[in-house]
Scaffold this active site. Structure first.
Site, PDB file in Angstrom:
ATOM      1  N   LYS A 191     -30.878   1.008  10.747  1.00 17.69           N
ATOM      2  CA  LYS A 191     -29.613   0.445  11.218  1.00 17.69           C
ATOM      3  C   LYS A 191     -28.523   1.499  11.122  1.00 17.69           C
ATOM      4  O   LYS A 191     -28.086   1.863  10.028  1.00 17.69           O
ATOM      5  CB  LYS A 191     -29.194  -0.772  10.397  1.00 17.69           C
ATOM      6  CG  LYS A 191     -28.008  -1.530  11.041  1.00 17.69           C
ATOM      7  CD  LYS A 191     -27.276  -2.418  10.075  1.00 17.69           C
ATOM      8  CE  LYS A 191     -26.239  -1.685   9.263  1.00 17.69           C
ATOM      9  NZ  LYS A 191     -25.095  -1.164  10.074  1.00 17.69           N
ATOM     10  N   GLY A 243     -24.294   5.391   1.611  1.00 20.74           N
ATOM     11  CA  GLY A 243     -23.037   4.701   1.826  1.00 20.74           C
ATOM     12  C   GLY A 243     -22.259   4.575   0.532  1.00 20.74           C
ATOM     13  O   GLY A 243     -22.422   5.383  -0.393  1.00 20.74           O
ATOM     14  N   SER A 244     -21.448   3.559   0.436  1.00 20.81           N
ATOM     15  CA  SER A 244     -20.556   3.418  -0.712  1.00 20.81           C
ATOM     16  C   SER A 244     -21.309   2.936  -1.949  1.00 20.81           C
ATOM     17  O   SER A 244     -22.344   2.274  -1.857  1.00 20.81           O
ATOM     18  CB  SER A 244     -19.438   2.430  -0.392  1.00 20.81           C
ATOM     19  OG  SER A 244     -19.936   1.107  -0.358  1.00 20.81           O
ATOM     20  N   THR A 245     -20.739   3.254  -3.109  1.00 23.07           N
ATOM     21  CA  THR A 245     -21.331   2.817  -4.370  1.00 23.07           C
ATOM     22  C   THR A 245     -21.302   1.301  -4.488  1.00 23.07           C
ATOM     23  O   THR A 245     -22.246   0.694  -5.009  1.00 23.07           O
ATOM     24  CB  THR A 245     -20.593   3.472  -5.544  1.00 23.07           C
ATOM     25  OG1 THR A 245     -20.798   4.891  -5.482  1.00 23.07           O
ATOM     26  CG2 THR A 245     -21.093   2.962  -6.883  1.00 23.07           C
ATOM     27  N   GLY A 248     -24.113  -0.002  -2.569  1.00 22.35           N
ATOM     28  CA  GLY A 248     -25.329   0.384  -3.280  1.00 22.35           C
ATOM     29  C   GLY A 248     -25.652  -0.569  -4.409  1.00 22.35           C
ATOM     30  O   GLY A 248     -26.820  -0.921  -4.637  1.00 22.35           O
ATOM     31  N   GLU A 265     -28.081   7.029  -1.922  1.00 24.45           N
ATOM     32  CA  GLU A 265     -27.208   8.209  -1.912  1.00 24.45           C
ATOM     33  C   GLU A 265     -25.814   7.674  -1.666  1.00 24.45           C
ATOM     34  O   GLU A 265     -25.481   7.244  -0.563  1.00 24.45           O
ATOM     35  CB  GLU A 265     -27.658   9.189  -0.825  1.00 24.45           C
ATOM     36  CG  GLU A 265     -27.037  10.566  -0.971  1.00 24.45           C
ATOM     37  CD  GLU A 265     -25.842  10.764  -0.061  1.00 24.45           C
ATOM     38  OE1 GLU A 265     -24.711  10.684  -0.592  1.00 24.45           O
ATOM     39  OE2 GLU A 265     -26.022  10.969   1.140  1.00 24.45           O
ATOM     40  N   CYS A 299     -19.220  12.537   1.480  1.00 27.33           N
ATOM     41  CA  CYS A 299     -19.426  11.960   0.155  1.00 27.33           C
ATOM     42  C   CYS A 299     -19.407  13.015  -0.943  1.00 27.33           C
ATOM     43  O   CYS A 299     -19.058  12.726  -2.088  1.00 27.33           O
ATOM     44  CB  CYS A 299     -20.736  11.175   0.118  1.00 27.33           C
ATOM     45  SG  CYS A 299     -22.157  12.106   0.705  1.00 27.33           S
ATOM     46  N   GLU A 396     -12.635   7.614  -4.648  1.00 27.80           N
ATOM     47  CA  GLU A 396     -13.028   8.402  -3.488  1.00 27.80           C
ATOM     48  C   GLU A 396     -12.095   8.079  -2.320  1.00 27.80           C
ATOM     49  O   GLU A 396     -12.082   6.961  -1.806  1.00 27.80           O
ATOM     50  CB  GLU A 396     -14.478   8.084  -3.124  1.00 27.80           C
ATOM     51  CG  GLU A 396     -15.064   8.987  -2.056  1.00 27.80           C
ATOM     52  CD  GLU A 396     -16.533   8.712  -1.796  1.00 27.80           C
ATOM     53  OE1 GLU A 396     -17.219   9.630  -1.355  1.00 27.80           O
ATOM     54  OE2 GLU A 396     -16.976   7.579  -2.044  1.00 27.80           O
TER      55      GLU A 396
END
Length: 791
Positions: A191, A243-245, A248, A265, A299, A396
């Site tokens: 995706k 993507g973002s934490t 995640g 990641e 990132c 971030e």
């Protein structure tokens, strides 16, 4: 402007890249693009999600959102394609990957322009970095496919891989995910981000042209809801997410207990350390590449500038001058340095963070460059003096903005650099190679660049530590994440019933013994449980064998603190080997006592003797490997030594099973301490008394206090505490399927690495199952260090 005027001003003239072919491609498809499922495009007629050119606001195309029906069809297609694809000879899979690489090369300009239109990044970046690196990944993994059987004997692919990629590097992230999955023999449902799906569709069309078997790669569109459907689908064997934490964490919770392999990641707040002896001009260019590359939408951007006090003002003066030369504008102009932010929403988020910093009292310096009237543009900038606790120093930003802080000593630089929950990357600048490598070794980051920033290659592992995720992409380590050892699945693990009611009477020992009340073993010393309570450990006929502590949260906290103090254990591999050999010697000397304890717990005499014998052999194996399980130098860019250094996870919680209670406990502990970790272990609750002779053996084997800590009690209760503890870096759990699911979900807090048995029992006597290099791999994480050499 005349040539004379240009020569006097030394200004760049416009050098636009034509978008004719890319726009014709969109027009030919009616600006409506569909999913790619089972070798066919579908759903374009329902396309409603607008795909915008961030630089102009023009709507380039529309895409549909995949729902349950589309996800089901895509996963079914991938599952149907998996048997034939996974059984192809490696050479045949290599041919397809090579064809993909060649196909991308032939369309390099087209993909570069389409990526720039879609994402807003400068054409010079897509043409010199994004697309060439994507091609490199397919070439590199074509090679891995060809040699897979030789390099990964006894391994097999996982199955269907659900892959979710972000919008900042759409084409490159696609290559990072699809290339290793196909090389290993897996099939894929990918995706792309709904903001940047165009190159994924063009890639799918190219797959048709080269004749990739249908169903091997499927591409579905949509937003977060589509991604959630994909990662939760029971037919997906592996989830790979960039993507973002925050997302995640949700994926970690969503996949808990599912048995899915998972690599994440995630975000970063990477330090960019400039020492007093650095080449300041080179370091300034490093900021250009490390912070303002891709509009800061990276990132691993080195957005925390840590400057040694003596050079801070000179460096910032040079940085101001260089920042004023950054050209922000039309991404299709080959003279543009920085393009557009990907969306109005992302631009608004950046501006809100900058406004918040102003409210906190920090002053932003930004380039005075003119910005286009249309589109989503943000000028490059930095905060000249921020405190480590400032919001913009912790969060971030994901935009072209840096924060700066000064330091005096190397120790202070390390403390500042590591003062973040993230651990994705770092950049170190020093002309003193000793200082640079010392910093690289001490920084908790998955990638460290020395006198460089944002270097990438398919032959170099990339990935994070701490809350930047786990797993690696690229090189041997990245490919290994798409394989598993070919071992049989064990039976369901059956936990022994244990009554943890606090013992209040007398007679807590066998007849003839004065007393047998065990203590915990924390920091190399016997320690009473914080609650003061003990439970009865019983033999196979229900007889009382002794008392073991009923431990709780504070006991775990004390054990973790003791483990944290023993970090020196990681420093000397030879020293660890010597201690392990001595440990084997002492286990052999106490073999009769250990066998007797096993017999007392219900084992037969020959079975007990065999378990102790196998334990001695296993200790010897890990003693032998302690100074041999090392990293490698990867073949990447010229004039760079790209090192993969194996580092311990840190403090790891171990929850041991009831089967083979001595061998299983030590089989879990040994690979961890052999690789430099410190352990807080919970022995089998039903056989907790085995910990008593073990502590005596540890004490006489020169094992430093805090390296191994033993805490007894309710396995699942203590597992929850370890899973929630932010100072615990990893967790190895062997218990029930329900317990495994729970600790995986709870580990999302600090995204610690969790390895569970999934509720299945292991044959602990079998080296192929319960011992070996794969266990050492699980006990370590890779730090990739890019060291320049030569002129």
């Amino acid at each position: 402007m005349s040539i004379k005027d240009i020569m006097e001003s030394m200004d760049y003239g416009p050098a636009p890249e034509a978008a004719t072919d890319a726009k014709a491609w969109l027009a030919a498809r009616g600006h409506a693009l569909g999913h790619y499922i089972d070798g066919a495009f579908t759903g374009a007629e329902t396309a409603a999600i607008e795909v915008e050119n961030p630089a102009t606001g023009e709507i380039l195309a529309r895409i549909p959102a995949a729902g349950e029906a589309e996800i089901e069809a895509a996963v079914a297609a991938a599952r149907a394609a998996f048997p034939a694809w996974s059984q192809l000879p490696g050479f045949e899979r290599a041919r397809y990957l090579y064809a993909i690489a060649r196909g991308l090369q032939k369309r390099e300009r087209f993909f570069s322009v389409l990526e720039t239109l879609d994402n807003g990044k400068a054409i010079r970046e897509t043409r010199t970095a994004d697309v060439p690196l994507a091609i490199r990944h397919f070439y590199h993994h074509a090679g891995w496919a060809a040699v897979l059987g030789e390099e990964f004997p006894g391994h097999e692919p996982l199955g269907v891989c659900g892959q979710v990629i972000p919008w900042n590097f759409p084409m490159l992230m696609l290559a990072w995910k699809i290339a290793p999955a196909l090389a290993a023999g897996n099939t894929v449902v990918l995706k792309p981000a709904d903001l940047t799906p165009l190159t994924a569709v063009a890639f799918a069309e190219m797959l048709e042209e080269i004749g990739l078997p249908r169903g091997v790669v499927n591409i579905v569109h949509g937003g977060a809801e589509t991604g959630a459907l994909l990662v939760r689908h029971p037919g997906v064997a592996k989830v790979a997410f960039t993507g973002s934490t925050a997302v995640g964490r949700e994926i970690r919770r969503a996949t808990a207990g599912s048995g899915k392999s998972l690599t994440l990641e995630l975000g970063g707040k990477s330090p960019f350390v400039v020492c007093a002896d650095a080449d300041l001009d080179a370091a300034v260019e490093g900021v250009v590449e490390g912070v303002w590359f891709n509009q800061g939408e990276v990132c691993c951007a080195g957005s925390r500038l840590l400057l040694q006090e003596g050079i801070a003002e000179r460096f910032l003066s040079k940085l101001r001058a260089r920042m004023e030369k950054i050209r922000v504008g039309d991404p299709l102009d080959k003279s543009t340095d920085m393009g557009a932010i990907v969306s109005a929403r992302q631009k608004a988020r950046i501006e809100e963070l900058l406004a918040g910093a102003a409210r906190e009292g920090y002053r932003l310096e930004q380039a005075a460059c003119p910005l286009p009237a249309a589109g989503h543009f943000v000028a490059p900038g930095f905060f000249a003096d921020t405190e480590p606790a400032a919001t913009v120093a912790q969060v971030e930003i994901f935009g072209p903005i840096a924060v700066t802080t000064t330091f005096r000593t190397v120790d202070e630089a390390v403390a500042l650099a590591n003062n973040t929950p993230y651990g994705l990357a770092a950049s170190v600048w020093s002309e003193n190679i000793n200082a640079a490598t010392e910093l690289a070794a001490r920084l908790r980051a998955g990638v460290v660049w020395i006198n460089a920033s944002n270097l990438f290659d398919a032959g170099a592992p990339f990935g994070g530590m701490k809350e930047s995720g786990f797993g690696r992409e690229g090189a041997r380590e990245g490919l290994g994440a798409y394989l598993r050892p070919r071992t049989p699945q064990g039976p369901e693990a059956l936990a022994a019933a244990v009554d943890f009611t606090a013992h209040t009477g007398t007679g807590g020992s066998l007849p003839g013994l004065i007393d047998r009340t065990m203590k915990n073993y924390i920091g190399g010393a016997q320690a009473r449980p914080d609650g003061g309570a003990s439970y009865v450990v019983r033999g196979p006929k229900g007889e009382t064998l002794g008392l073991a502590p009923v431990s709780g949260r504070k006991d775990i906290r004390n054990a973790v603190e003791a483990a944290l103090k023993a970090k020196g254990w990681a420093a000397n591999a030879h020293g660890r080997a010597q201690v392990l050999f001595f440990l084997a010697e002492n286990i052999a000397a106490r073999a009769e006592d250990l066998s007797a304890a096993l017999v007392q717990g219900g084992a037969g005499r020959s079975e007990a003797a065999a378990e102790v014998r196998r334990l001695v052999e296993r200790v010897f194996f890990y003693a032998g490997m302690a100074d041999k399980d090392d990293g490698r130098i990867h073949a990447t860019k010229p004039r760079h030594l790209t090192l993969s250094v194996k580092e311990p996870l840190g403090v790891v919680g171990v929850l041991a099973p009831d089967e083979a209670p001595l061998l299983s406990l030590m089989s879990l502990i040994l690979p961890l301490i052999a690789t430099g970790n410190r352990v807080v272990a919970v022995p089998s609750p039903a056989q907790a008394l085995l910990a008593q002779p073990l502590t005596q053996i540890f004490d006489t084997s020169d094992l430093p206090g805090g390296v191994v800590n033993l805490v007894t009690g309710d396995r699942d209760l203590l597992a929850r505490t370890l899973a929630e503890h932010d100072a615990v870096d990893g967790l190895w759990y062997h218990g029930s399927a329900e317990g495994a699911a729970e600790v995986e979900a709870l580990s999302a807090g600090n995204l610690k690495q969790v390895w569970t048995n999934g509720g299945r029992a292991l044959d602990w006597s079998a080296d192929a199952v319960a011992c070996g290099r794969s266990w050492l791999d699980r006990a370590t994480q890779i730090k990739t260090i890019w060291v320049p050499y030569g002129a």
